[in-house]
Design a protein around this motif. Structure first.
Motif, mmCIF file in Angstrom:
data_model
loop_
_atom_site.group_PDB
_atom_site.id
_atom_site.type_symbol
_atom_site.label_atom_id
_atom_site.label_comp_id
_atom_site.label_asym_id
_atom_site.label_seq_id
_atom_site.Cartn_x
_atom_site.Cartn_y
_atom_site.Cartn_z
ATOM 1 N N ASP A 154 81.923 34.327 60.108
ATOM 2 C CA ASP A 154 82.769 35.060 59.164
ATOM 3 C C ASP A 154 83.920 35.767 59.871
ATOM 4 O OD1 ASP A 154 81.115 34.251 57.139
ATOM 5 O OD2 ASP A 154 79.986 36.137 57.021
ATOM 6 N N ARG A 155 83.690 36.207 61.103
ATOM 7 C CA ARG A 155 84.700 36.986 61.820
ATOM 8 C C ARG A 155 85.648 36.130 62.658
ATOM 9 N NH1 ARG A 155 81.901 41.406 65.366
ATOM 10 N NH2 ARG A 155 84.111 41.901 65.786
ATOM 11 N N PHE A 156 85.093 35.124 63.347
ATOM 12 C CA PHE A 156 85.879 34.486 64.404
ATOM 13 C C PHE A 156 86.037 32.978 64.288
ATOM 14 C CE2 PHE A 156 83.633 38.067 66.677
ATOM 15 C CZ PHE A 156 84.744 38.918 66.740
ATOM 16 N N TYR A 157 85.096 32.279 63.623
ATOM 17 C CA TYR A 157 85.044 30.826 63.750
ATOM 18 C C TYR A 157 85.843 30.128 62.660
ATOM 19 C CZ TYR A 157 80.995 31.642 66.857
ATOM 20 O OH TYR A 157 80.166 32.063 67.854
ATOM 21 N N GLY A 158 86.354 28.960 63.055
ATOM 22 C CA GLY A 158 86.897 28.035 62.079
ATOM 23 C C GLY A 158 85.798 27.047 61.716
ATOM 24 N N THR A 159 85.931 25.809 62.201
ATOM 25 C CA THR A 159 84.895 24.799 61.990
ATOM 26 C C THR A 159 83.891 24.853 63.153
ATOM 27 O OG1 THR A 159 86.440 23.371 60.812
ATOM 28 C CG2 THR A 159 84.438 22.347 61.668
ATOM 29 N N VAL A 160 82.620 24.732 62.793
ATOM 30 C CA VAL A 160 81.570 24.786 63.807
ATOM 31 C C VAL A 160 80.811 23.467 63.806
ATOM 32 C CG1 VAL A 160 79.518 26.001 64.642
ATOM 33 C CG2 VAL A 160 81.312 27.268 63.434
ATOM 34 N N THR A 161 80.665 22.880 64.999
ATOM 35 C CA THR A 161 79.819 21.700 65.135
ATOM 36 C C THR A 161 78.775 21.975 66.207
ATOM 37 O OG1 THR A 161 81.311 20.719 66.758
ATOM 38 C CG2 THR A 161 81.636 20.092 64.457
ATOM 39 N N ARG A 162 77.609 21.389 65.996
ATOM 40 C CA ARG A 162 76.510 21.569 66.940
ATOM 41 C C ARG A 162 75.931 20.201 67.262
ATOM 42 N NH1 ARG A 162 76.301 25.192 62.699
ATOM 43 N NH2 ARG A 162 76.570 27.369 63.317
ATOM 44 N N TYR A 163 75.386 20.058 68.457
ATOM 45 C CA TYR A 163 74.775 18.775 68.794
ATOM 46 C C TYR A 163 73.546 18.978 69.666
ATOM 47 C CZ TYR A 163 77.024 18.894 73.440
ATOM 48 O OH TYR A 163 77.419 19.231 74.707
ATOM 49 N N SER A 164 72.640 18.009 69.544
ATOM 50 C CA SER A 164 71.438 17.944 70.370
ATOM 51 C C SER A 164 70.927 16.525 70.338
ATOM 52 C CB SER A 164 70.360 18.898 69.843
ATOM 53 O OG SER A 164 69.140 18.714 70.544
ATOM 54 N N SER A 165 70.486 16.039 71.490
ATOM 55 C CA SER A 165 69.919 14.691 71.540
ATOM 56 C C SER A 165 68.521 14.650 70.934
ATOM 57 C CB SER A 165 69.869 14.189 72.985
ATOM 58 O OG SER A 165 69.046 15.045 73.778
ATOM 59 N N SER A 166 67.932 15.822 70.670
ATOM 60 C CA SER A 166 66.586 15.906 70.115
ATOM 61 C C SER A 166 66.627 15.904 68.592
ATOM 62 C CB SER A 166 65.892 17.186 70.604
ATOM 63 O OG SER A 166 64.754 17.477 69.835
ATOM 64 N N ALA A 167 65.973 14.908 67.991
ATOM 65 C CA ALA A 167 65.901 14.870 66.525
ATOM 66 C C ALA A 167 65.157 16.085 65.992
ATOM 67 C CB ALA A 167 65.219 13.581 66.071
ATOM 68 N N PHE A 168 64.127 16.518 66.731
ATOM 69 C CA PHE A 168 63.378 17.712 66.306
ATOM 70 C C PHE A 168 64.283 18.935 66.293
ATOM 71 C CE2 PHE A 168 60.818 21.457 67.423
ATOM 72 C CZ PHE A 168 59.941 21.469 66.350
ATOM 73 N N MET A 169 65.103 19.100 67.335
ATOM 74 C CA MET A 169 65.991 20.251 67.392
ATOM 75 C C MET A 169 67.051 20.174 66.316
ATOM 76 S SD MET A 169 66.221 23.063 68.969
ATOM 77 C CE MET A 169 67.365 24.429 68.721
ATOM 78 N N ARG A 170 67.558 18.964 66.040
ATOM 79 C CA ARG A 170 68.551 18.829 64.964
ATOM 80 C C ARG A 170 67.951 19.229 63.620
ATOM 81 N NH1 ARG A 170 69.602 14.038 67.777
ATOM 82 N NH2 ARG A 170 68.708 12.723 66.139
ATOM 83 N N MET A 171 66.697 18.828 63.407
ATOM 84 C CA MET A 171 66.016 19.221 62.173
ATOM 85 C C MET A 171 65.850 20.742 62.112
ATOM 86 S SD MET A 171 62.110 18.385 60.997
ATOM 87 C CE MET A 171 61.515 19.566 62.226
ATOM 88 N N LYS A 172 65.415 21.338 63.250
ATOM 89 C CA LYS A 172 65.218 22.785 63.287
ATOM 90 C C LYS A 172 66.523 23.526 63.040
ATOM 91 C CE LYS A 172 62.115 25.004 64.411
ATOM 92 N NZ LYS A 172 61.147 25.768 63.592
ATOM 93 N N LEU A 173 67.615 23.035 63.627
ATOM 94 C CA LEU A 173 68.911 23.690 63.414
ATOM 95 C C LEU A 173 69.333 23.589 61.961
ATOM 96 C CD1 LEU A 173 70.834 22.525 66.614
ATOM 97 C CD2 LEU A 173 70.022 24.831 66.106
ATOM 98 N N GLY A 174 69.071 22.428 61.366
ATOM 99 C CA GLY A 174 69.406 22.275 59.948
ATOM 100 C C GLY A 174 68.646 23.263 59.091
ATOM 101 N N GLU A 175 67.362 23.461 59.407
ATOM 102 C CA GLU A 175 66.554 24.426 58.658
ATOM 103 C C GLU A 175 67.028 25.852 58.914
ATOM 104 O OE1 GLU A 175 62.616 23.697 60.006
ATOM 105 O OE2 GLU A 175 62.329 21.896 58.763
ATOM 106 N N THR A 176 67.336 26.171 60.164
ATOM 107 C CA THR A 176 67.720 27.531 60.533
ATOM 108 C C THR A 176 69.036 27.935 59.883
ATOM 109 O OG1 THR A 176 66.586 27.325 62.650
ATOM 110 C CG2 THR A 176 68.259 29.049 62.476
#
Length: 641
Positions: A596-618
């Motif tokens: 809300d304060r500083f970011y424009g577009t945010v992208t995240r990446y991980s080679s772990s499908a489990f971590m990608r799922m966790k990030l999506g949930e979080t």
């Protein structure tokens, strides 16, 4: 007031046939060896006392002749109720062969039972032991078929299942201190621990019994500072003075000023561990150490974590503890186990277990003899070999996080290190990962029910207990998953997004673990790039465990972004990152506030499908969950935007 100083032989003569006795000690610390020797010699010579019930919490012995091993004679004992049996093979042999009635109860529960017996309560109520072999729905803590009486009962209190451990009178206590006056006041200034001496003395006195204390020296009447007295003379019936050979501080050390807390050792005084399987496992477990957290390290393989923490300069940033009452410092190992140097405090064992049972431990690192497909762990019973649970059940059941540490196989395992890669020239003869463990000392089902994070760390791989089962998550560099891991398991684990174990674990030089755990590298991890167009956030292999760590990240982002006066697009790398459930919501809220304060577009990446799922949930509710598999995909998304 009378003079209570007597000979060891006179003290032993006070014990009657059929008495229930309790003894002090932890491994070789605080064990009244002279008194035990006198009891054993009297029985050998006269046949009395016989048919005793022995009630003890911690293991007390050297695995050979000393400590409670002295009582391992046919006829001397009728029943034994104990916490840890591995150091008393002579008594263990009587139990396994059915020549005595025998129970194995959690060490911490027995420690607390002393207080409850002293207070006149009918027994001790605890959640500790549910789902394990102590639970009456399984074995009820009974060791053999001749043991039929139920000492443990399943009860309901406040709508919750609990275990009721039935109390009983104790007739004689054989305890140990340092100095006594003729009235029987006892201090413990040269002892490495205070253990349960006061609670045991009170329990016996209020049972109408006798308290006998072994010491190494005498003081004049009134010569002890009352604040130094651990066992008041009003509770003591007899005092026996021992020669030095029967009063060693531990079974490995005659006396150390460091163990007594008289001096502090200089930093780096402990010897460096050799880089073998034990150190590899300890190093990987050390990655889980919580900064500013409280940790318990079990006996055996986990002892190496203390040495690794010392080598890595982490002892000032974590509070290591041991169940007999050690708080802070660096725990000792081997037959010195239970002692420690540079401690912050030494408290009573029962108080330590109160803290543990209530969830005070941020992390426990414990041994692992067997593990199975359900996530259960066995460290207590292997056919005719009786180790006993000790404090394992209290600790593993109640710690916020648990790491079980042990070699992948046992019996003749040989490993080799070649350029930060692990090779296995000779496999161990015995499998440790089985379809079902022989005895449940830790319940995987119980851990899953309360969402307790659990890791199983070996020299070649790491498993994690998740809701779906036991998941293989890490493999050592140089190890072939099928040949070196799956082929030697009694069950097929779930194979997740497997990553390589950190290569630093397999190199002889220091790992610089303090930099990772203290987040000293946040300036490198969070920085502007591409001419200031993008903010790069590198959370690779970062472990977030506390709100303080979340606040550190927020402060670093504010430091970089606040002076810009504009929004910046973000690329965040979550490869190998781990965010504890306790801080997930706070982390997501912090990220949303920064967006809300500083970011424009945010992208995240991980080679772990489990971590990608966790990030999506979080981030599903609080932030846009643009999560990709590679850095290139994440950056391409930004460019398209």
């Amino acid at each position: 007031m009378k003079d209570k100083i007597v000979s060891a032989e006179a003290a032993a003569a006070l014990i009657r046939d059929g008495d229930t006795i309790t003894t002090s000690g932890f491994v070789g610390i605080g064990v009244p060896d002279l008194l035990l020797k006198a009891v054993a010699e009297r029985f050998a010579e006269t046949g009395a006392p016989r048919d005793l019930t022995l009630f003890f919490a911690a293991g007390q012995g050297d695995g050979k002749e000393k400590g409670l091993n002295r009582l391992g004679q046919d006829g001397l004992l009728k029943r034994v109720v104990g916490g840890h049996w591995g150091l008393i093979p002579k008594v263990g042999a009587l139990a396994v062969s059915g020549r005595i009635e025998a129970y194995n109860l959690p060490q911490g529960v027995i420690s607390q039972m002393y207080r409850d017996i002293a207070a006149g309560k009918p027994g001790t109520v605890s959640h500790v032991g549910l789902g394990t072999f102590v639970d009456p729905r399984l074995e009820g803590g009974r060791i053999n078929d001749v043991t039929t009486e139920d000492l443990v009962e399943l009860v309901q209190l406040g709508g919750r299942e609990q275990l009721f451990y039935r109390g009983f009178p104790i007739h004689v206590a054989l305890l140990r201190g340092t100095t006594a006056d003729p009235f029987g006041n006892v201090s413990m200034e040269r002892e490495a621990l205070v253990i349960d001496n006061l609670a045991q003395a009170m329990a016996v006195k209020n049972s109408g019994g006798l308290v006998i204390v072994q010491v190494e020296r005498l003081a004049a009447r009134g010569g002890l500072n009352p604040r130094s007295v651990v066992i008041p003379g009003a509770l003591v019936d007899a005092v026996v003075v021992a020669d030095p050979e029967d009063h060693m501080q531990t079974y490995a050390t005659a006396y150390s000023h460091l163990f007594a807390g008289q001096f502090r050792a200089p930093e780096g005084a402990a010897p460096k561990m050799a880089l073998d399987a034990r150190k590899i496992i300890a190093r990987r477990a050390a990655f889980e150490l919580p900064v500013n957290g409280v940790v318990n390290l079990g006996i055996g393989m986990p002892e190496g974590v203390a040495a690794v923490a010392g080598e890595e300069g982490l002892l000032d940033h974590v509070t290591l503890t041991a169940e007999p009452g050690v708080v802070g410092g660096q725990p000792a190992s081997g037959l010195d186990f239970g002692a420690a140097i540079n401690t912050d405090a030494i408290i009573a064992q029962n108080a330590q277990f109160d803290f543990y049972d209530g969830g005070g431990l941020d992390l426990a690192v414990l041994g692992m003899a067997e593990a199975d497909a359900q996530g259960n762990v066995n460290v207590s019973r292997f056919g005719t070999r009786l180790a006993g649970a000790g404090g394992f059940i209290n600790i593993s059941q109640n710690a916020r996080r648990v790491v079980f540490a042990g070699t992948f196989t046992a019996g003749g395992l040989d490993i080799a290190l070649e350029g930060r890669r692990l090779r296995i020239p000779q496999e161990g003869r015995a499998r440790k990962f089985l379809d079902a463990v022989q005895q449940i000392t830790f319940s995987g089902k119980g851990a899953q029910a309360k969402r307790q994070p659990v890791l199983y760390v070996t020299e070649r791989c790491v498993f994690e207990l998740r809701p779906e089962g036991v998941v293989l998550t890490e493999v050592a560099p140089g190890v072939d998953m099928k040949r070196d891991i799956l082929a030697h398991m009694g069950f097929a684990p779930i194979v997740g997004d497997v990553v390589e174990m950190d290569a630093r674990i397999f190199a002889d030089e220091p790992m610089e673990l303090a930099r990772d755990l203290l987040h000293l590298d946040l300036a490198d991890r969070i920085a502007l790039g591409d001419g200031g167009r993008h903010l790069f956030i590198n959370f690779e292999k970062l472990r977030l465990r506390s709100l303080e760590e979340v606040a550190q990240i927020r402060a670093r982002v504010e430091e970089v972004c606040a002076p810009l006066g504009r929004r910046v697009d973000v690329i965040a790398n979550y490869d190998g990152a781990r965010i504890d459930e306790d801080v997930e919501a706070d982390f997501a809220a912090m990220v949303k506030a920064l967006e809300d304060r500083f970011y424009g577009t945010v992208t995240r990446y991980s080679s772990s499908a489990f971590m990608r799922m966790k990030l999506g949930e979080t981030f599903r509710r609080d932030a846009a969950p643009h999560v990709f598999e590679t850095a290139a995909e994440a950056k391409a998304f930004l460019e398209r935007r």
